[in-house]
Write a protein that holds these residues in place. Structure first.
Motif, PDB file in Angstrom:
ATOM      1  N   ILE A   1      -2.522  -3.146   0.498  1.00 37.93           N
ATOM      2  CA  ILE A   1      -1.465  -4.117   0.770  1.00 37.93           C
ATOM      3  C   ILE A   1      -0.360  -3.544   1.643  1.00 37.93           C
ATOM      4  N   GLY A   2      -0.169  -2.226   1.611  1.00 35.68           N
ATOM      5  CA  GLY A   2       0.864  -1.616   2.446  1.00 35.68           C
ATOM      6  C   GLY A   2       0.662  -1.852   3.926  1.00 35.68           C
ATOM      7  N   GLU A   3      -0.583  -2.117   4.328  1.00 33.04           N
ATOM      8  CA  GLU A   3      -0.862  -2.424   5.729  1.00 33.04           C
ATOM      9  C   GLU A   3      -0.189  -3.726   6.169  1.00 33.04           C
ATOM     10  N   TYR A   4       0.123  -4.584   5.193  1.00 34.38           N
ATOM     11  CA  TYR A   4       0.671  -5.903   5.499  1.00 34.38           C
ATOM     12  C   TYR A   4       2.144  -6.040   5.117  1.00 34.38           C
ATOM     13  N   THR A   5       2.563  -5.351   4.047  1.00 30.98           N
ATOM     14  CA  THR A   5       3.909  -5.556   3.519  1.00 30.98           C
ATOM     15  C   THR A   5       4.766  -4.296   3.504  1.00 30.98           C
ATOM     16  N   GLY A   6       4.135  -3.135   3.612  1.00 34.05           N
ATOM     17  CA  GLY A   6       4.878  -1.885   3.554  1.00 34.05           C
ATOM     18  C   GLY A   6       5.163  -1.409   2.148  1.00 34.05           C
ATOM     19  N   GLU A   7       4.902  -2.260   1.157  1.00 32.82           N
ATOM     20  CA  GLU A   7       5.111  -1.869  -0.242  1.00 32.82           C
ATOM     21  C   GLU A   7       4.153  -2.662  -1.125  1.00 32.82           C
ATOM     22  N   PRO A   8       3.838  -2.134  -2.316  1.00 34.10           N
ATOM     23  CA  PRO A   8       2.898  -2.826  -3.204  1.00 34.10           C
ATOM     24  C   PRO A   8       3.570  -3.975  -3.954  1.00 34.10           C
ATOM     25  N   VAL A   9       3.475  -5.162  -3.400  1.00 35.75           N
ATOM     26  CA  VAL A   9       4.065  -6.344  -4.028  1.00 35.75           C
ATOM     27  C   VAL A   9       3.035  -7.472  -4.057  1.00 35.75           C
ATOM     28  N   VAL A  10       3.232  -8.388  -4.997  1.00 33.08           N
ATOM     29  CA  VAL A  10       2.380  -9.572  -5.090  1.00 33.08           C
ATOM     30  C   VAL A  10       3.259 -10.728  -5.556  1.00 33.08           C
ATOM     31  N   ASP A  11       2.929 -11.932  -5.112  1.00 31.67           N
ATOM     32  CA  ASP A  11       3.674 -13.132  -5.497  1.00 31.67           C
ATOM     33  C   ASP A  11       2.844 -14.100  -6.333  1.00 31.67           C
ATOM     34  N   ILE A  12       1.537 -14.072  -6.146  1.00 34.28           N
ATOM     35  CA  ILE A  12       0.654 -15.041  -6.802  1.00 34.28           C
ATOM     36  C   ILE A  12      -0.545 -14.293  -7.369  1.00 34.28           C
ATOM     37  N   ILE A  13      -0.744 -14.388  -8.668  1.00 30.86           N
ATOM     38  CA  ILE A  13      -1.922 -13.812  -9.309  1.00 30.86           C
ATOM     39  C   ILE A  13      -2.780 -14.954  -9.829  1.00 30.86           C
ATOM     40  N   VAL A  14      -3.996 -15.048  -9.329  1.00 35.68           N
ATOM     41  CA  VAL A  14      -4.927 -16.078  -9.787  1.00 35.68           C
ATOM     42  C   VAL A  14      -6.068 -15.387 -10.530  1.00 35.68           C
ATOM     43  N   ASN A  15      -6.069 -15.538 -11.845  1.00 35.11           N
ATOM     44  CA  ASN A  15      -7.149 -14.997 -12.672  1.00 35.11           C
ATOM     45  C   ASN A  15      -8.268 -16.027 -12.738  1.00 35.11           C
ATOM     46  N   ASN A  16      -9.194 -15.910 -11.796  1.00 35.27           N
ATOM     47  CA  ASN A  16     -10.301 -16.858 -11.691  1.00 35.27           C
ATOM     48  C   ASN A  16     -11.622 -16.275 -12.192  1.00 35.27           C
TER      49      ASN A  16
END
Length: 257
Positions: free
Chosen positions: A84-99
């Motif tokens: 994810i650091g390639e896209y945001t620079g830090e390990p963050v998430v906004d939406i978790i979908v447990n499918n």
């Protein structure tokens, strides 16, 4: 919902390589989210989802995440952090979908202890620890969306353990909503009925009588499609659903009314 409603958001979708999970990943990607497509074994299928999102102007990457074993959530998030650091620079998430989930089509008398343990490990324990391990990454105002099932509210003795896992998942959702509400994080379940996916293809797609029977169970008179569920998830992931939490959204087309 406006185009690009999830622009700048990061989403993790487990079981994202096929069926409902695939449709969810594709829809969130179209809405602007950076999508981590987690899969268990089907690397090529996950790659197809990533490619489809990219072709539609979105951003996504695949993560190998075999669930059902101790430490699975930590391994999933470690793989997520590495990308994810390639896209945001830090390990963050906004939406978790447990499918991601598995079914065990066995009645009480036939269900083995091994099968019981496996279905609960994948369908309940994995989402529990994916959320727990992900809380440090989940930004305020985030979304947790658990894919449940109509089997949690309808008596189906032939899939008794599966239904029990989805009931447990709904209770987990309810408690998450209460605990995480102060951070503006919502938690909801989406409960599909019979959906035309490759998992159901063997008994559904090639049998007109089975299709007709499945359609007759829904008030809306047809079998569900993956996109039907994905669109509901997209709503819950958006700011439009900011005041909805702790709910089980029935997505069965009105089955059992």
């Amino acid at each position: 919902m406006a185009a690009g409603a999830l622009e700048g958001k990061v989403a993790l979708v487990t079981g994202g390589s096929r069926g409902i999970g695939r449709a969810i990943a594709q829809r969130l990607g179209r809405d602007g989210a950076i999508v981590a497509v987690a899969y268990a074994r089907e690397e090529s299928a996950a790659g197809e989802v990533v490619a489809d999102i990219a072709e539609n102007g979105g951003r996504a990457f695949a993560l190998r995440a075999e669930l059902g074993r101790h430490g699975d959530a930590r391994r999933l998030w470690a793989a997520f952090d590495a990308r994810i650091g390639e896209y945001t620079g830090e390990p963050v998430v906004d939406i978790i979908v447990n499918n991601a989930g598995i079914g065990r089509s066995a009645a009480l008398a036939e269900l083995t202890e091994e099968d019981f343990d496996e279905v609960f490990a994948v369908n309940v324990r994995a989402p529990f620890f994916i959320v727990r391990e992900g809380l440090g990454r989940l930004r305020d105002g985030g979304r947790i969306i658990n894919i449940s099932s109509g089997a949690a509210r309808l008596a189906m003795p032939e899939i008794i353990a599966y239904g029990a896992t989805k009931g447990a998942l709904d209770t987990f959702t309810l408690n998450l909503a209460k605990e995480l509400g102060p951070r503006g994080i919502t938690a909801n379940s989406v409960a599909p009925g019979i959906v035309d996916t490759d998992v159901n293809a063997g008994w559904l797609r090639d049998d007109p009588a089975a299709q007709a029977h499945a359609a007759s169970l829904a008030a809306l008179g047809r079998v569900g499609r993956p996109e039907d569920i994905a669109d509901i998830v997209a709503f819950l992931a958006s700011d439009d659903a900011r005041w909805v939490t702790g709910r089980v959204i029935d997505a069965t087309g009105g089955a059992g009314l």
